[in-house]
Scaffold this motif. Structure first.
Motif, PDB file in Angstrom:
ATOM      1  N   SER A 237      34.999 -50.546  23.894  1.00 37.19           N
ATOM      2  CA  SER A 237      35.236 -49.135  24.227  1.00 37.19           C
ATOM      3  C   SER A 237      35.496 -48.305  22.969  1.00 37.19           C
ATOM      4  N   THR A 238      35.961 -48.962  21.917  1.00 38.06           N
ATOM      5  CA  THR A 238      36.191 -48.266  20.645  1.00 38.06           C
ATOM      6  C   THR A 238      34.878 -47.702  20.107  1.00 38.06           C
ATOM      7  N   TRP A 239      33.834 -48.509  20.173  1.00 40.13           N
ATOM      8  CA  TRP A 239      32.540 -48.069  19.650  1.00 40.13           C
ATOM      9  C   TRP A 239      31.906 -47.031  20.578  1.00 40.13           C
ATOM     10  N   GLU A 240      32.107 -47.173  21.875  1.00 41.42           N
ATOM     11  CA  GLU A 240      31.603 -46.178  22.826  1.00 41.42           C
ATOM     12  C   GLU A 240      32.278 -44.827  22.577  1.00 41.42           C
ATOM     13  N   SER A 241      33.574 -44.882  22.333  1.00 41.00           N
ATOM     14  CA  SER A 241      34.321 -43.655  22.049  1.00 41.00           C
ATOM     15  C   SER A 241      33.815 -42.987  20.778  1.00 41.00           C
ATOM     16  N   THR A 242      33.567 -43.792  19.754  1.00 35.88           N
ATOM     17  CA  THR A 242      33.052 -43.258  18.489  1.00 35.88           C
ATOM     18  C   THR A 242      31.680 -42.618  18.689  1.00 35.88           C
ATOM     19  N   LYS A 243      30.847 -43.276  19.477  1.00 31.96           N
ATOM     20  CA  LYS A 243      29.526 -42.730  19.781  1.00 31.96           C
ATOM     21  C   LYS A 243      29.654 -41.385  20.495  1.00 31.96           C
ATOM     22  N   ASN A 244      30.533 -41.299  21.489  1.00 28.05           N
ATOM     23  CA  ASN A 244      30.726 -40.056  22.232  1.00 28.05           C
ATOM     24  C   ASN A 244      31.169 -38.916  21.335  1.00 28.05           C
ATOM     25  N   ILE A 245      32.052 -39.234  20.402  1.00 30.18           N
ATOM     26  CA  ILE A 245      32.562 -38.204  19.476  1.00 30.18           C
ATOM     27  C   ILE A 245      31.436 -37.693  18.584  1.00 30.18           C
ATOM     28  N   ILE A 246      30.602 -38.597  18.100  1.00 29.06           N
ATOM     29  CA  ILE A 246      29.465 -38.188  17.262  1.00 29.06           C
ATOM     30  C   ILE A 246      28.533 -37.265  18.042  1.00 29.06           C
ATOM     31  N   ASN A 247      28.257 -37.624  19.285  1.00 31.20           N
ATOM     32  CA  ASN A 247      27.375 -36.792  20.112  1.00 31.20           C
ATOM     33  C   ASN A 247      27.992 -35.423  20.393  1.00 31.20           C
ATOM     34  N   GLN A 248      29.301 -35.403  20.631  1.00 37.79           N
ATOM     35  CA  GLN A 248      29.973 -34.145  20.940  1.00 37.79           C
ATOM     36  C   GLN A 248      30.058 -33.206  19.740  1.00 37.79           C
ATOM     37  N   THR A 249      30.005 -33.770  18.555  1.00 41.19           N
ATOM     38  CA  THR A 249      30.113 -32.934  17.339  1.00 41.19           C
ATOM     39  C   THR A 249      28.772 -32.798  16.625  1.00 41.19           C
ATOM     40  N   HIS A 250      27.709 -33.061  17.356  1.00 42.78           N
ATOM     41  CA  HIS A 250      26.363 -32.976  16.772  1.00 42.78           C
ATOM     42  C   HIS A 250      26.101 -31.606  16.145  1.00 42.78           C
ATOM     43  N   ASP A 251      26.614 -30.557  16.768  1.00 39.74           N
ATOM     44  CA  ASP A 251      26.375 -29.191  16.281  1.00 39.74           C
ATOM     45  C   ASP A 251      27.416 -28.727  15.277  1.00 39.74           C
ATOM     46  N   TYR A 252      28.262 -29.663  14.799  1.00 41.89           N
ATOM     47  CA  TYR A 252      29.285 -29.342  13.798  1.00 41.89           C
ATOM     48  C   TYR A 252      28.952 -30.085  12.494  1.00 41.89           C
ATOM     49  N   PRO A 253      28.024 -29.588  11.697  1.00 37.01           N
ATOM     50  CA  PRO A 253      27.581 -30.344  10.517  1.00 37.01           C
ATOM     51  C   PRO A 253      28.654 -30.565   9.459  1.00 37.01           C
ATOM     52  N   ALA A 254      29.682 -29.724   9.434  1.00 39.45           N
ATOM     53  CA  ALA A 254      30.734 -29.863   8.419  1.00 39.45           C
ATOM     54  C   ALA A 254      31.982 -30.537   8.980  1.00 39.45           C
ATOM     55  N   PHE A 255      31.835 -31.213  10.132  1.00 42.36           N
ATOM     56  CA  PHE A 255      32.965 -31.881  10.779  1.00 42.36           C
ATOM     57  C   PHE A 255      32.667 -33.380  10.824  1.00 42.36           C
ATOM     58  N   ARG A 256      33.348 -34.136   9.951  1.00 41.44           N
ATOM     59  CA  ARG A 256      33.121 -35.585   9.841  1.00 41.44           C
ATOM     60  C   ARG A 256      33.995 -36.325  10.850  1.00 41.44           C
ATOM     61  N   THR A 257      33.419 -37.304  11.514  1.00 42.89           N
ATOM     62  CA  THR A 257      34.157 -37.989  12.572  1.00 42.89           C
ATOM     63  C   THR A 257      34.344 -39.485  12.347  1.00 42.89           C
ATOM     64  N   ILE A 258      33.721 -40.039  11.309  1.00 45.31           N
ATOM     65  CA  ILE A 258      33.901 -41.464  10.982  1.00 45.31           C
ATOM     66  C   ILE A 258      34.507 -41.575   9.589  1.00 45.31           C
ATOM     67  N   THR A 259      35.676 -42.169   9.523  1.00 39.67           N
ATOM     68  CA  THR A 259      36.306 -42.435   8.226  1.00 39.67           C
ATOM     69  C   THR A 259      36.317 -43.935   7.973  1.00 39.67           C
ATOM     70  N   ILE A 260      35.760 -44.321   6.840  1.00 39.62           N
ATOM     71  CA  ILE A 260      35.815 -45.725   6.403  1.00 39.62           C
ATOM     72  C   ILE A 260      36.819 -45.767   5.264  1.00 39.62           C
ATOM     73  N   ASP A 261      38.002 -46.297   5.538  1.00 41.16           N
ATOM     74  CA  ASP A 261      39.007 -46.234   4.471  1.00 41.16           C
ATOM     75  C   ASP A 261      39.258 -47.589   3.833  1.00 41.16           C
ATOM     76  N   SER A 262      39.606 -47.524   2.558  1.00 39.07           N
ATOM     77  CA  SER A 262      39.903 -48.743   1.788  1.00 39.07           C
ATOM     78  C   SER A 262      41.397 -48.986   1.709  1.00 39.07           C
ATOM     79  N   HIS A 263      42.193 -48.082   2.295  1.00 41.25           N
ATOM     80  CA  HIS A 263      43.642 -48.143   2.106  1.00 41.25           C
ATOM     81  C   HIS A 263      44.253 -49.437   2.629  1.00 41.25           C
TER      82      HIS A 263
END
Length: 457
Positions: free
Chosen positions: A175-201
């Motif tokens: 469900s984590t990946w499904e949620s991430t997919k949904n967020i990407i689709n919902q923000t398709h029209d927001y080109p300056a809004f990043r929704t995936i963070t890959i952190d090294s912290h």
């Protein structure tokens, strides 16, 4: 400039330099005296020359740095959410004082219970990037869309894999990946809004060295790519929403090279996906490290943060968060002074040091170019090893990630215990502070945030 200006000086070959060094050493062993064995496992020599560039893909490395669209960087401040009104006041105050963007860390606050209209009052997200750190990502996005009817800037900064690596959970749910997919689709029209963070912290703060940090961060990114493409998203949809968030440590030149190696390796991964977006989309947010901070002599943290911030900008970060020197103190209260100094580090580097005037300022340095390639080569080998194990999720489940990072942590700790100096931690510390030494017990089965100075406090 007159091209004949330096003709009177003879060309010095590396062999000539080495011969002079051996003469000056008067019988001492060259390798033992002048060659530095890095914690990453390779030798770093005291002198590099133009001929050292012949055996590395210098053009490909430098070409990868060109995907940074600007010479400048975003001064991004991290604040902890308190209440809508109080946090709103803080944001507006900081925006007036030179901050370009804000990360709001909601911690465990339930987003559905927060008044986002009050929180964002008088803040237009189409002009001011706001980044939201919360586990309730879909809820936040749904509530934002109720009253934001334009294209916002900013994004979501929670790495779902990091959450998994830092918890006792045995699996990461589909469900984590499904949620991430949904967020990407919902923000398709927001080109300056990043929704995936890959952190090294999570890797960095557990004790990883630069090679491990690079390899495991890239393996995490590839895991996102694989999981989300399996759910039907295209590579271009994912890449346009992805941002790296990288911790920057105290090893000045290594950290510069680490960021350059990340861009180079990301472009190399892009070749296998046949996507042109990899070349133009490698957004890197940097955050100064808490792993090396001291509570015994906290003012020394200011100096560390400054050199770390310089490494980040020289390495080509797109945005920078400088942590306050007192953010690691047990009181949990960051002072106004600490916040102000942290904010001004970035401003000073722009307005007075003018480090924002050159793209890839480290390009052409014989030393840094070689260091970039050494890091990239070692990180690539480790990355491929993780991939042959089935990817980072499987490698973590087998305990490989934790074991490798623990080895690195112990190597760092041993070097400090054997005489390497860390100012304010194992030498030159404030001696009149009464502290009760406590035994530190770490859970080595997960990736825990820790500070190497805790052992000495």
């Amino acid at each position: 400039m007159n091209q004949n200006l330096f003709l009177e000086f003879p060309t010095i070959t590396k062999e000539a330099w080495f011969a002079q060094a051996m003469k000056d050493l008067k019988g001492k062993n060259f390798n033992e005296t002048l060659v530095w064995q890095s914690l990453e496992g390779f030798d770093i020599f005291p002198y590099y020359a133009e001929e050292d560039l012949k055996n590395i893909p210098i053009q490909a490395i430098q070409e990868a740095q060109k995907n940074k669209n600007s010479t400048s960087w975003q001064n991004r401040l991290l604040i902890t959410y308190a209440s809508p009104k109080e946090t709103n006041s803080l944001i507006i105050n900081y925006l007036k004082k030179g901050i370009d963007a804000i990360i709001i860390d909601f911690g465990t606050s339930d987003i559905s219970e927060q008044d986002l209209v009050k929180l964002l009052y008088n803040i237009k997200l189409s002009e001011t990037p706001i980044y939201f750190k919360t586990t309730y990502q879909e809820t936040l996005l749904t509530n934002l869309k109720k009253f934001i009817h334009y294209q916002p800037k900013g994004g979501l900064t929670t790495d779902r894999l990091t959450e998994y690596f830092s918890s006792e959970s045995k699996l990461i749910e589909e469900s984590t990946w499904e949620s991430t997919k949904n967020i990407i689709n919902q923000t398709h029209d927001y080109p300056a809004f990043r929704t995936i963070t890959i952190d090294s912290h999570s890797f960095h703060n557990a004790g990883a060295n630069a090679v491990q940090e690079l390899a495991f961060t890239l393996a995490s990114a590839v895991s996102y790519l694989d999981k989300l493409t399996n759910l039907g998203l295209s590579i271009d949809q994912i890449i346009s929403k992805l941002e790296f968030s990288v911790s920057i440590g105290t090893n000045y030149f290594v950290e510069i090279a680490k960021l350059r190696a990340l861009r180079y390796l990301w472009s190399k991964i892009g070749e296998s996906y046949n996507s042109a977006l990899f070349a133009s989309n490698c957004m890197i947010h940097c955050q100064t490290s808490s792993f090396y901070d001291s509570t015994l002599s906290p003012y020394t943290n200011m100096l560390r943060a400054t050199t770390e911030a310089m490494s980040a900008t020289m390495g080509g970060c797109d945005s920078l968060t400088t942590l306050p020197y007192d953010s690691v103190l047990e009181t949990g209260q960051k002072s106004d002074f600490g916040e102000r100094i942290a904010k001004n580090v970035s401003i000073l580097m722009k307005e007075e040091a003018h480090l924002d005037k050159t793209k890839d300022p480290a390009a052409g340095s014989y030393y840094i170019e070689n260091l970039t390639y050494q890091l990239a080569t070692s990180a690539w080998d480790l990355f491929l090893k993780v991939e042959t194990m089935g990817g980072i999720i499987e490698a973590y489940a087998q305990g490989f990630i934790q074991t490798e990072i623990e080895k690195s942590y112990q190597a760092k700790l041993k070097s400090l215990q054997n005489g390497k100096i860390m100012v304010g931690v194992n030498k030159f510390k404030v001696e009149n502070i009464e502290k009760t030494h406590k035994e530190i017990v770490f859970n080595r089965s997960i990736l825990q945030n820790r500070r190497i100075s805790e052992v000495f406090e």
